[in-house]
Scaffold this motif. Structure first.
Motif, PDB file in Angstrom:
ATOM      1  N   HIS A  77       1.116   3.988   2.034  1.00  9.63           N
ATOM      2  CA  HIS A  77       1.558   4.802   3.166  1.00  9.63           C
ATOM      3  C   HIS A  77       3.053   5.065   2.968  1.00  9.63           C
ATOM      4  O   HIS A  77       3.774   4.224   2.414  1.00  9.63           O
ATOM      5  CB  HIS A  77       1.287   4.074   4.492  1.00  9.63           C
ATOM      6  CG  HIS A  77      -0.157   4.149   4.913  1.00  9.63           C
ATOM      7  ND1 HIS A  77      -0.733   3.251   5.779  1.00  9.63           N
ATOM      8  CD2 HIS A  77      -1.136   5.026   4.558  1.00  9.63           C
ATOM      9  CE1 HIS A  77      -2.012   3.585   5.959  1.00  9.63           C
ATOM     10  NE2 HIS A  77      -2.277   4.653   5.224  1.00  9.63           N
ATOM     11  N   ASP A 117       0.788  -4.672   7.528  1.00  5.68           N
ATOM     12  CA  ASP A 117      -0.232  -3.638   7.663  1.00  5.68           C
ATOM     13  C   ASP A 117      -1.630  -4.175   7.405  1.00  5.68           C
ATOM     14  O   ASP A 117      -2.247  -3.925   6.358  1.00  5.68           O
ATOM     15  CB  ASP A 117       0.089  -2.449   6.738  1.00  5.68           C
ATOM     16  CG  ASP A 117       1.322  -1.704   7.221  1.00  5.68           C
ATOM     17  OD1 ASP A 117       2.347  -2.371   7.432  1.00  5.68           O
ATOM     18  OD2 ASP A 117       1.260  -0.478   7.403  1.00  5.68           O
ATOM     19  N   HIS A 154       6.057   2.713   3.061  1.00  4.87           N
ATOM     20  CA  HIS A 154       6.070   1.574   2.137  1.00  4.87           C
ATOM     21  C   HIS A 154       6.327   2.003   0.696  1.00  4.87           C
ATOM     22  O   HIS A 154       6.346   1.175  -0.201  1.00  4.87           O
ATOM     23  CB  HIS A 154       4.727   0.819   2.205  1.00  4.87           C
ATOM     24  CG  HIS A 154       4.432   0.284   3.568  1.00  4.87           C
ATOM     25  ND1 HIS A 154       4.602  -1.045   3.915  1.00  4.87           N
ATOM     26  CD2 HIS A 154       4.012   0.915   4.695  1.00  4.87           C
ATOM     27  CE1 HIS A 154       4.290  -1.206   5.184  1.00  4.87           C
ATOM     28  NE2 HIS A 154       3.928  -0.035   5.687  1.00  4.87           N
ATOM     29  N   HIS A 156      -6.706  -2.731   5.609  1.00  5.73           N
ATOM     30  CA  HIS A 156      -5.835  -1.977   6.535  1.00  5.73           C
ATOM     31  C   HIS A 156      -6.450  -0.585   6.737  1.00  5.73           C
ATOM     32  O   HIS A 156      -5.772   0.420   6.851  1.00  5.73           O
ATOM     33  CB  HIS A 156      -4.437  -1.918   5.887  1.00  5.73           C
ATOM     34  CG  HIS A 156      -3.427  -1.046   6.589  1.00  5.73           C
ATOM     35  ND1 HIS A 156      -3.169  -1.107   7.939  1.00  5.73           N
ATOM     36  CD2 HIS A 156      -2.574  -0.103   6.098  1.00  5.73           C
ATOM     37  CE1 HIS A 156      -2.219  -0.231   8.236  1.00  5.73           C
ATOM     38  NE2 HIS A 156      -1.843   0.400   7.142  1.00  5.73           N
ATOM     39  N   HIS A 196       0.871  -1.171   0.000  1.00  8.08           N
ATOM     40  CA  HIS A 196       0.000   0.000   0.000  1.00  8.08           C
ATOM     41  C   HIS A 196       0.907   1.220   0.000  1.00  8.08           C
ATOM     42  O   HIS A 196       2.132   1.090   0.142  1.00  8.08           O
ATOM     43  CB  HIS A 196      -0.958  -0.004   1.198  1.00  8.08           C
ATOM     44  CG  HIS A 196      -0.289   0.091   2.522  1.00  8.08           C
ATOM     45  ND1 HIS A 196       0.665  -0.810   2.957  1.00  8.08           N
ATOM     46  CD2 HIS A 196      -0.412   0.994   3.540  1.00  8.08           C
ATOM     47  CE1 HIS A 196       1.087  -0.476   4.161  1.00  8.08           C
ATOM     48  NE2 HIS A 196       0.464   0.618   4.541  1.00  8.08           N
TER      49      HIS A 196
HETATM   50 ZN   LIG Z   1       0.219   1.290   6.620  1.00  8.10          ZN
END
Ligand SMILES: [Zn+2]
Length: 339
Positions: A57, A249, A60, A162, A55
């Motif tokens: 965020h 996550d 990452h 998540h 994902h």
């Molecule tokens: Zn995350």
């Protein structure tokens, strides 16, 4: 058996999650998650052929720029995979720079980006020489669990929750080819680069009657030929391939747990996040993360042969041993009750 897949977490479990997987005797590698990759030497970054992003965020995905910077000006197709919204995220990164000079480059970097949804996958390509303007049309396909493959391996994905969609990934080697040195010697052959070509021929399922030629070291300039199937019986044994799964996550709920167990089943190595300890279970739930106890239980339910926890909250710095102990105790408890 010499393992083909060599995974390593690039950072400590309190830093950004990135799992780099090097293939034995191959000049390419893959990456699960693209956080801070400053510890990865440039030569290893240049080997990456596929990047799988759970994902976007920041922790990452912030390594995207470093990969792009190093690969610019090279002939390369880089395959990227990510969850819903990923195309927009990649395009946002690309639109953050000016690309007026790249049209003159001799070499062409192409990004082939796939966005994975519950029921659909959308692929779009971006050519550096065309200033990364999306190539038309995008390719849309129904979701299939195997999202990427090469002759020797497949990567599968599952869409988890998540708070936002987050992808779990698992790479499975098709099968493992063990070379028998005594078989090579019995045929009067010597080990050489032909072994890699031989493995490639087996992995790409070439006709077993096809003649495979090997340079004859006894008479330079000549070669000997063997039917591929016969050669395989003499110098190789085929065993199950490796499986490595990467989960991070994710909230702990029944739907996620079922998907995690399915994708991670019988993994040789499971990398699974454990952001919190069980005493902070409510906080873990609020932040859509797992506790170490939940991670260990899931590893047990998936019958993973080995598991590694990572992506710990900084509140536990200095308490890594406690997180590991909690996860392994939970794994042990589940297996004891479910032998
Ligand atoms: Zn995350």
């Amino acid at each position: 058996m010499h393992p083909t897949l060599h995974p390593r977490l690039l950072n400590s479990p309190f830093e950004d999650p990135c799992l780099y997987i090097q293939f034995l005797f191959e000049n390419y590698s893959i990456l699960f998650d693209l956080g801070d990759i400053t510890r990865l030497p440039s030569r290893d970054i240049l080997k990456i052929s596929h990047i799988f992003v759970s994902h976007t965020h920041m922790d990452h995905f912030l390594g995207f720029d470093r990969v792009l910077r190093l690969c610019l000006g090279r002939d390369k197709i880089l395959y990227l995979y990510g969850p819903a919204g990923f195309l927009k995220n990649v395009e946002g990164k690309l639109s953050g720079y000016s690309w007026n000079l790249v049209t003159h480059y001799n070499k062409s970097l192409i990004l082939n980006v796939t966005e994975i949804h519950h029921h659909q996958m959308i692929t779009r390509s971006y050519d550096c020489k065309n200033r990364f303007i999306p190539m038309e049309p995008s390719i849309e396909k129904p979701f299939q669990i195997d999202v990427a493959h090469r002759p020797g391996w497949t990567v599968s994905a599952a869409v988890l929750d998540h708070g936002i969609p987050c992808l779990a990934f698992s790479i499975a080697e098709k099968f493992h080819i063990n070379i028998k040195k005594d078989g090579i010697e019995a045929l009067g052959l010597t080990v050489g680069p032909w072994i890699t070509a031989f493995k490639q021929a087996i992995l790409s399922e070439k006709d077993s009657d096809a003649i495979f030629r090997i340079d004859d070291h006894r008479q330079p300039g000549t070669s000997v030929g063997y039917p591929l199937g016969e050669l395989c019986r003499n110098i190789a044994s085929i065993t199950p391939g490796q499986k490595i799964t990467y989960i991070t996550d994710v909230a702990y709920n029944d739907v996620n747990a079922e998907k995690i167990v399915n994708i991670a089943r019988n993994s040789d190595q499971l990398f699974i996040e454990a952001a919190f300890m069980e005493i902070h279970r409510d906080l873990a739930a609020q932040k859509y993360h797992l506790t170490a106890c939940q991670a260990g239980t899931l590893a047990a339910m998936a019958r993973a042969k080995h598991f590694t926890i990572f992506h710990h909250s900084p509140r536990y710095i200095g308490q890594e041993a406690l997180l590991n102990a909690e996860a392994h105790q939970a794994c042990h408890n589940w297996i004891t009750c479910n032998p």
